[in-house]
Design an enzyme around this catalytic site. Structure first.
Site, PDB file in Angstrom:
ATOM      1  N   CYS A  16       0.836  -1.309   0.119  1.00  0.00           N
ATOM      2  CA  CYS A  16       0.098  -0.068   0.108  1.00  0.00           C
ATOM      3  C   CYS A  16       0.802   1.179   0.070  1.00  0.00           C
ATOM      4  CB  CYS A  16      -1.014   0.150   1.224  1.00  0.00           C
ATOM      5  SG  CYS A  16      -1.851  -1.336   1.406  1.00  0.00           S
ATOM      6  N   ASP A  27      21.782  35.840 -13.754  1.00  0.00           N
ATOM      7  CA  ASP A  27      20.596  36.097 -14.332  1.00  0.00           C
ATOM      8  C   ASP A  27      20.013  37.522 -14.002  1.00  0.00           C
ATOM      9  OD1 ASP A  27      17.915  34.956 -16.083  1.00  0.00           O
ATOM     10  OD2 ASP A  27      17.085  35.880 -14.172  1.00  0.00           O
TER      11      ASP A  27
END
Length: 498
Positions: free
Chosen positions: A34, A444
């Site tokens: 499970c 950046d």
């Protein structure tokens, strides 16, 4: 994590869905395995065993629980935030390498012997490459059985089985039910509709993810940078063409609160598992947003950004080579200019396709096709043309390889050795193409502007030093920083393009 029994027991006791996919619970008294969040797992620890993979559970003789369906969980996030041999092998298996090239092909890509790969995977995952590939085929088959009306013969082909009998035997072995009974047991509902494929081969599926997920920057980035002909935003979905091992495809991805709707049109059903794996990678759906956000929230500067929109993902790619070439084309130009330049390249040298449902017209050109071009025929500044053609040549002759099996640091170092390919380009490729969760493009412009807005250092060296506290999730910190801008990449389009 499966070796930390106490931690696993706490996760199972609290039914914590965050750990679904991290490990699997085998229940001795029922013979099933499970998810950690399954409501039917008994509380008695003596009845529970923990395994690192669904394949390991099957190897141990357990069948999948029919209630929690553990074989439909998101993948373990560790395979996307790790760069070691096992993680690269798992990513290659998910991309179908074992099905296409066998274990020797997998080993060759990783520079190891088949025995070494078998030993390393078995030690960490409890199953070797063949068992993991079989689990992948079974997961795809069960998904199609339960959510579509495809004939079993087509499902066998799509999932990679050699025959309907092989499909039936495997599904019965895993779930204790034959495919026909499994299909009957999943009654269609408005929330989980069965899908009738539209000829020739169109399927609509649901891609699960770990909550939370903020789709704004994820889909906004893909829509704002979409290359005409290859990508588009239409009717609330991001659509794009896919170059796949056996043909091509078109995918439409639509965000919903609890899943991503995925509509795939394929030229060959055998490409379905690979297409799904690449779409999940594109949208970073196997991430663990709680772990990421908890780490970033510890920084008082990032905490309010995380609290405002938790669960940001890193927009990645379906084709690492394509993204690297697009990154070079986008050097020192605006988003709109990069789209225009790339669209011209696609129109001139990409393969044409038909798209009855929209405006997609081409596949992105292959490096082989681009390598055959005369450099002078490429309309771009001389310096960028040199960078572009050098990158193409290295990719075409195999000197440089970009893929899910790439070593992040080594590949970044190789990129930096190419003429005209600086730290910004290498870092962006590492962040979006290679999938490095700690990639940090400190140079950046958008990151530096966001840093200034937030009161962080703005010089690359000082900002990199400040970002040490965000490891190993600096790529996600970049998403939160970028999102402070009003740039279109941070927002879903207000109106679909037609």
């Amino acid at each position: 994590m499966h070796t930390d029994r106490e931690r696993c027991l706490r996760a199972v006791g609290s039914k914590d869905a965050r750990f679904d996919g991290w490990f699997f619970t085998a229940v001795l008294i029922t013979g099933t395995y499970c998810r950690p969040s399954c409501p039917t797992v008994p509380p008695q620890p003596q009845h529970l065993l923990f395994h690192p993979s669904a394949a390991a559970c099957r190897q141990a003789g357990f069948r999948a629980c029919t209630r929690c369906r553990p074989d439909t969980t998101p993948g373990s996030p560790q395979w996307n935030h790790r760069d070691d041999l096992v993680a690269r092998a798992v990513r290659l298996i998910a991309d179908g390498v074992v099905d296409r090239e066998g274990v020797p092909g997998l080993a060759a890509r990783l520079g190891r012997t088949p025995h070494q790969i078998e030993r390393r995977l078995s030690a960490e995952l409890g199953a070797g490459p063949l068992a993991l590939a079989r689990a992948r085929r079974t997961r795809t088959a069960r998904l199609l059985i339960e959510t579509t009306t495809l004939p079993l013969a087509d499902i066998a082909v799509a999932a990679g089985f050699t025959s309907v009998r092989a499909l039936t035997d495997t599904v019965r072995d895993v779930s204790a039910l034959p495919p026909t009974a499994l299909r009957t047991s999943r009654t269609p509902s408005p929330r989980h509709p069965a899908t009738s494929p539209t000829p020739p081969q169109t399927l609509t599926l649901r891609l699960p993810f770990r909550a939370p997920l903020t789709p704004d920057n994820l889909f906004g980035h893909l829509a704002a940078t979409a290359v005409p002909g290859v990508e588009e935003w239409r009717d609330g979905a991001y659509r794009r063409t896919l170059r796949l091992p056996h043909g091509h495809g078109i995918v439409a991805l639509t965000p919903h609160p609890d899943h991503i709707a995925c509509r795939l049109t394929l030229g060959d059903l055998r490409d379905l598992p690979v297409a799904l794996a690449r779409c999940r990678r594109l949208l970073d759906l196997d991430a663990d947003p709680v772990a990421v956000d908890d780490r970033l929230r510890a920084d008082p500067v990032l905490a309010p950004l995380v609290d405002e929109a938790p669960g940001r993902r890193v927009p990645r790619t379906v084709d690492e080579t394509e993204f690297a070439l697009r990154a070079v084309l986008g050097q020192q130009v605006s988003t709109a200019a990069a789209r225009t330049h790339t669209a011209r390249l696609v129109t001139a040298h990409g393969d044409r396709i038909d798209d009855p449902e929209g405006g997609l017209t081409h596949l992105f050109p292959t490096v082989e096709a681009l390598a055959a071009l005369a450099p002078a025929s490429l309309a771009m500044p001389r310096t960028r043309r040199t960078t572009f053609t050098t990158l193409v040549r290295h990719l075409a002759d195999g000197t440089l390889r970009l893929g899910v099996d790439s070593d992040w640091q080594d590949t970044r170092a190789r990129l930096l050795k190419l003429p005209g390919l600086g730290t910004w380009t290498a870092d962006v490729i590492a962040l979006r193409a290679l999938g490095d969760p700690d990639a940090f493009p400190a140079t950046d412009l958008g990151v530096r502007r966001a840093a200034r807005t937030c009161g962080l250092p703005t010089t690359p060296a000082a900002l990199t030093a400040r970002a040490e506290a965000w490891r190993p999730w600096r790529a996600y910190a970049v998403q939160y920083l970028w999102a402070t801008s009003s740039h279109p990449v941070n927002h879903l389009p207000a109106q679909p393009r037609s």
